[in-house]
Design a protein around this motif. Structure first.
Motif, PDB file in Angstrom:
ATOM      1  N   LEU A 225     -33.900  58.635  52.173  1.00 22.33           N
ATOM      2  CA  LEU A 225     -34.550  59.960  53.622  1.00 22.33           C
ATOM      3  C   LEU A 225     -33.847  61.460  53.045  1.00 22.33           C
ATOM      4  O   LEU A 225     -34.310  62.524  52.926  1.00 22.33           O
ATOM      5  CB  LEU A 225     -35.227  59.501  54.072  1.00 22.33           C
ATOM      6  N   ASN A 226     -32.504  61.630  53.566  1.00 21.95           N
ATOM      7  CA  ASN A 226     -31.618  62.680  53.343  1.00 21.95           C
ATOM      8  C   ASN A 226     -31.099  62.399  52.083  1.00 21.95           C
ATOM      9  O   ASN A 226     -31.710  64.156  51.623  1.00 21.95           O
ATOM     10  CB  ASN A 226     -29.619  61.772  53.864  1.00 21.95           C
ATOM     11  N   GLU A 227     -31.174  62.333  50.740  1.00 24.46           N
ATOM     12  CA  GLU A 227     -31.106  62.749  49.235  1.00 24.46           C
ATOM     13  C   GLU A 227     -32.702  63.293  49.244  1.00 24.46           C
ATOM     14  O   GLU A 227     -33.083  64.404  48.145  1.00 24.46           O
ATOM     15  CB  GLU A 227     -31.036  61.547  48.523  1.00 24.46           C
ATOM     16  N   THR A 228     -34.233  62.369  50.042  1.00 24.51           N
ATOM     17  CA  THR A 228     -35.253  62.998  49.069  1.00 24.51           C
ATOM     18  C   THR A 228     -34.884  64.707  50.140  1.00 24.51           C
ATOM     19  O   THR A 228     -35.784  65.637  49.307  1.00 24.51           O
ATOM     20  CB  THR A 228     -36.250  62.987  49.975  1.00 24.51           C
TER      21      THR A 228
ATOM     22  N   ASN B 173     -29.068  67.899  57.451  1.00 23.63           N
ATOM     23  CA  ASN B 173     -29.435  67.675  56.557  1.00 23.63           C
ATOM     24  C   ASN B 173     -31.063  68.636  57.070  1.00 23.63           C
ATOM     25  O   ASN B 173     -32.103  68.459  56.534  1.00 23.63           O
ATOM     26  CB  ASN B 173     -29.809  66.503  56.010  1.00 23.63           C
ATOM     27  N   CYS B 174     -31.733  67.981  57.577  1.00 24.66           N
ATOM     28  CA  CYS B 174     -33.137  67.615  58.509  1.00 24.66           C
ATOM     29  C   CYS B 174     -33.344  69.145  58.996  1.00 24.66           C
ATOM     30  O   CYS B 174     -34.170  69.711  58.533  1.00 24.66           O
ATOM     31  CB  CYS B 174     -33.049  66.540  59.900  1.00 24.66           C
ATOM     32  N   ALA B 175     -32.581  69.819  59.764  1.00 18.65           N
ATOM     33  CA  ALA B 175     -32.000  71.134  60.413  1.00 18.65           C
ATOM     34  C   ALA B 175     -32.220  72.347  58.799  1.00 18.65           C
ATOM     35  O   ALA B 175     -32.982  72.868  58.985  1.00 18.65           O
ATOM     36  CB  ALA B 175     -30.848  71.088  61.844  1.00 18.65           C
ATOM     37  N   THR B 176     -31.543  71.891  57.651  1.00 21.67           N
ATOM     38  CA  THR B 176     -31.492  72.336  57.087  1.00 21.67           C
ATOM     39  C   THR B 176     -32.815  72.417  56.386  1.00 21.67           C
ATOM     40  O   THR B 176     -33.343  73.840  56.073  1.00 21.67           O
ATOM     41  CB  THR B 176     -30.404  72.200  55.778  1.00 21.67           C
ATOM     42  N   SER B 177     -33.308  71.174  56.056  1.00 19.44           N
ATOM     43  CA  SER B 177     -34.747  71.153  55.250  1.00 19.44           C
ATOM     44  C   SER B 177     -36.391  72.346  56.340  1.00 19.44           C
ATOM     45  O   SER B 177     -37.235  73.339  55.699  1.00 19.44           O
ATOM     46  CB  SER B 177     -34.925  69.980  55.266  1.00 19.44           C
TER      47      SER B 177
ATOM     48  N   ASN C 250     -41.835  68.088  53.206  1.00 23.57           N
ATOM     49  CA  ASN C 250     -40.691  68.213  53.583  1.00 23.57           C
ATOM     50  C   ASN C 250     -40.557  67.917  55.157  1.00 23.57           C
ATOM     51  O   ASN C 250     -39.639  66.853  55.618  1.00 23.57           O
ATOM     52  CB  ASN C 250     -39.218  68.803  53.281  1.00 23.57           C
ATOM     53  N   GLN C 251     -41.154  68.370  56.018  1.00 24.80           N
ATOM     54  CA  GLN C 251     -41.035  67.513  57.030  1.00 24.80           C
ATOM     55  C   GLN C 251     -41.731  66.265  57.451  1.00 24.80           C
ATOM     56  O   GLN C 251     -41.186  65.949  58.293  1.00 24.80           O
ATOM     57  CB  GLN C 251     -42.157  68.938  57.545  1.00 24.80           C
ATOM     58  N   TRP C 252     -43.050  65.820  56.422  1.00 23.52           N
ATOM     59  CA  TRP C 252     -43.092  64.302  57.389  1.00 23.52           C
ATOM     60  C   TRP C 252     -41.535  64.130  56.595  1.00 23.52           C
ATOM     61  O   TRP C 252     -41.451  62.641  57.449  1.00 23.52           O
ATOM     62  CB  TRP C 252     -43.932  64.415  56.107  1.00 23.52           C
TER      63      TRP C 252
END
Length: 794
Positions: free
Chosen positions: A97-100, A143-147, A113-115
């Motif tokens: 998930l991090n890589e995705t 990674n979540c914050a950056t997305s 990506n929000q999902w």
């Protein structure tokens, strides 16, 4: 390129390492998550997961290495998610998930990506990571914050970044590159939400961490990426010289490390091209964008935000280069390879800097062969027959004076305070705005800077430091390249000795304190960037001894513009406040004139080790948004009242004086509105009347400006006002009378109103198409969050 395009470019940065934690830290996340997950599995008497995380990462690396990510990475990641989930390997799934998240973001697949972000956060919570301080949790948060930042979900992104900061303080070493990733990504969020000062601080900290952790900073992709990102942020602050230095340094690192085949090389190329465009070096910008586009296409394909944004930037650079050539051809001049017109037959000012020399100037046969000359005015201020002609700006002179004289003196005499004293040039005076010229030098001009101390430090050393500042040698020379050199001799009243740069030498600033003149242009950008090459013409001017011109009473005593100050006293002398009014005190903000705030926030800070002066100064830049919206509403009202209503009525009455004053009010309100719409935190405040249009022209010339045509339209209104108000008699309007001018002015006023409404809609401040701007005020005021009546119109 408008501001939105630049912000897209920030969001599209795909530099390796500090830009994207997921690029460098998936293995660490996997290891940390795997440890946690296996412990959970052991506790439940379950078998260890069988998903091979390292094999997955190796396979993904291979896809990127053969530059087939555009077509292969998506299916590969989707299958890996299925495999990890079927294997019951939660740690492996979190790694996937991090890589995705990183890949989807690079492809602009923000909705999908929000999902992925939601799934990663839920999985981390199920694994028990959210209550700890593991590296896996820190990496996932980043990674979540950056997305979310890339998806423009800024509030959620900032909250996730702050959570990540809290975790990282406990889980990561001070030189861990994930800390740099966090600082770097926070900087992007600040840039995208119009907080460039905070963005710059975060990027400088990221660069410090990356360099400290690097085995060879001169050949490290992550270091290069930090330089590129810092250059782009400095560009939004209009610090062209500093931006150029960092952008060029990024390219130099790729060349030194022979890393040009890296996919991330495109980031450095595009960043340098962006700087060249801002410098009006259009041909260099075209070269950089074309090269970057080729790398992006090879590594990521055309169906990406990266490719589209860079292609659009290339198109604009090509158009600008073509326009420069056409204008030069019509004027009968040649255009150098930077896309700037020069005299026919003249050599380029600095040549192309892409990709070979980050600070290239004239050398050898191309160098100027004769020195500049300096004449010193000896008359009284305002009555001098010959004005000073110091060939460098006041800000540049101040920086050189600080670097060569002030800084060494403090290091020698006040070593225990050297890390606590801020220095720069801010406040009243044409040079603080960067608008000084030869005519500005007939009064209050010469080598000077300010030293800002805390109350405690001022009580201890303030008076003696002032004595030592006044004793600094002020005799200097300027060579043909515009380099300033101060002579290392002491005045007769100087006490003690201190080291200096010495005659004929030039201090080279380090990267963290590189020159940052806010008004540098392509003509002078390299004037202080390094020591002269051996073949550079070393012709020097006649030595100049300060003061160059008389000091007026308004710049003496309590009104002095240089020397040693308490931080609070300095700002109080300009604004009446030691520190900026509270964000919850709109009535106090509304009492401050924009010109007052401009004087308190202009100029440059050369050094600020503690950050206290910059923090105080930034407080005055940070006008509450409710106040900004209230002022926009007031300006809309005056534009409507003076320009759209009273001006045409006064002209119909034949009252030229009333019409002239209506034009004045209209121009003032409209110019102020342009600065307010562009956000003072980003572009500064409108200065007092003398420099109002100089600042407006500078702002309008920026590639990021909103309402960029308004300044020129206002000047046309002013030029036609004589004919409109008084029939053109004696004003060179051709004797055509008032009618043509009146018609033209009315058309311009209405066009400006139309443009303003378009911008209000773009900013989602209105849903109305009404062009009589008085009726736009309720829509704007609906966005004011505070209930304070002082912010609302009557």
């Amino acid at each position: 390129m408008d501001e939105e395009a630049l912000l897209k470019q920030f969001a599209a940065q795909f530099a390796h390492g500090p830009d994207d934690a997921d690029d460098t830290d998936a293995a660490a996340a996997a290891q940390g998550a795997d440890s946690t997950a296996n412990q959970v599995a052991d506790d439940a008497d379950q078998s260890p997961a069988t998903f091979d995380t390292q094999q997955f990462l190796n396979g993904l690396d291979a896809i990127f290495d053969r530059h087939t990510a555009a077509t292969e990475a998506g299916p590969y990641l989707e299958q890996a998610m299925v495999d990890a989930e079927n294997a019951g390997d939660e740690a492996g799934l979190l790694t996937v998930l991090n890589e995705t998240m990183g890949f989807y973001r690079s492809q602009g697949r923000h909705k999908e990506n929000q999902w992925i972000v939601q799934r990663a956060l839920e999985l981390a919570a199920r694994m028990g990571l959210t209550t700890g301080t593991s590296e896996a949790w820190a990496t996932t948060l980043i990674n979540c914050a950056t997305s979310m930042r890339a998806a423009k979900q800024y509030d959620q992104a900032e909250d996730l970044y702050h959570q990540a900061q809290s975790v990282c303080r406990h889980s990561l070493a001070p030189t861990d590159r994930r800390l740099a990733a966090l600082h770097n990504n926070l900087s992007m969020l600040y840039s995208e939400t119009n907080r460039p000062d905070k963005a710059e601080l975060e990027l400088r900290e990221a660069l410090r961490i990356i360099e400290a952790s690097s085995v060879n900073p001169d050949a490290d992709i992550d270091v290069s990426s930090s330089h590129t990102n810092l250059a782009l942020t400095l560009l939004t602050e209009h610090k062209l010289e500093d931006a150029h230095w960092h952008a060029a340094k990024a390219l130099e690192i790729y060349r030194t490390g022979h890393l040009e085949h890296s996919a991330h090389y495109a980031s450095a190329l595009a960043g340098f091209a962006q700087v060249c465009f801002a410098e009006r070096r259009y041909a260099d910008a075209v070269t950089g964008y074309r090269h970057a586009l080729a790398v992006i296409e090879e590594c990521y394909g055309k169906d990406t935000d990266y490719w589209r944004i860079t292609a659009d930037n290339l198109r604009q650079a090509e158009e600008a280069a073509a326009q420069a050539e056409e204008a030069a051809a019509q004027a009968g001049v040649t255009v150098d390879n930077a896309g700037v017109a020069g005299d026919a037959g003249a050599l380029p000012q600095s040549g192309s800097r892409l990709p070979n020399s980050p600070a290239q100037g004239k050398t050898g046969a191309n160098a100027a062969s004769s020195p500049s000359t300096v004449s010193v005015s000896t008359g009284s201020a305002g009555a001098a027959e010959a004005v000073s002609a110091c060939p460098v700006s006041g800000l540049k002179l101040a920086r050189a004076f600080w670097t060569q004289m002030g800084k060494p003196m403090i290091a020698a005499k006040y070593p225990q305070y050297a890390g606590r004293i801020a220095a720069g040039l801010v406040g009243h005076g044409s040079e603080c705005y960067g608008f000084d010229d030869a005519y500005s030098q007939d009064h209050d001009f010469g080598p000077r800077f300010c030293l800002w101390l805390t109350d405690e430090d001022y009580a201890a050393i303030g008076e003696q430091l002032e004595v030592d500042y006044e004793a600094l040698p002020r005799k200097f020379s300027v060579d043909a390249q515009g380099r300033v050199t101060f002579e290392a001799h002491a005045r007769s009243d100087a006490s003690g000795a201190f080291p200096s740069a010495g005659a004929g030498s030039t201090v080279i600033p380090d990267a963290a304190n590189a020159p940052t003149p806010g008004t540098a242009t392509h003509d002078t950008a390299t004037a202080e960037s390094g020591a002269a090459s051996s073949d550079v013409a070393e012709a020097m001017t006649t030595p100049i001894d300060a003061p160059l011109s008389p000091v007026t009473p308004r710049a003496q005593g309590a009104n002095r513009r240089d020397g040693v100050f308490r931080i609070g006293d300095f700002f109080e002398s300009i604004t009446g406040y030691h520190t900026a009014p509270a964000q919850t005190a709109p009535h106090e903000w509304l009492m401050l004139q924009e010109s007052t705030l401009a004087a308190a926030t202009n100029g440059e800070v050369f050094a600020d080790p503690t950050g206290l002066f910059s923090k105080t100064r930034q407080g005055f830049k940070n006008m509450p948004d409710d106040v900004r919206l209230a002022l926009i509403s007031k300006r809309l009202g005056m534009i409507a009242q003076a320009g759209q209503y009273n001006l045409p009525r006064s002209l119909k009455r034949g009252d030229g004086a009333a019409a002239w004053l209506s034009i004045h009010e209209f121009v003032q309100a409209t110019a102020s509105l342009v600065f307010l719409v562009n956000v003072p935190m980003v572009v500064g405040y409108m200065p007092y009347y003398k420099w109002q249009f100089a600042a407006l022209r500078k702002l309008s010339g920026s590639m990021f400006a909103l309402l960029p045509n308004v300044g020129e339209q206002l000047e046309t209104v002013m030029r036609l006002s004589s004919a409109a108000c008084y029939g053109g008699a004696g004003f060179g309007e051709g004797g055509k009378g008032a009618a043509p001018a009146i018609e033209k002015i009315n058309d311009i006023v209405e066009q400006i109103a139309v443009d303003i409404v378009k911008e209000l809609k773009r900013e989602h401040l209105t849903t109305s198409g009404e062009t009589f701007l008085e009726w736009q005020r309720p829509y704007v005021e609906d966005h004011i969050a505070s209930d304070d009546p002082v912010l609302k119109s009557l």
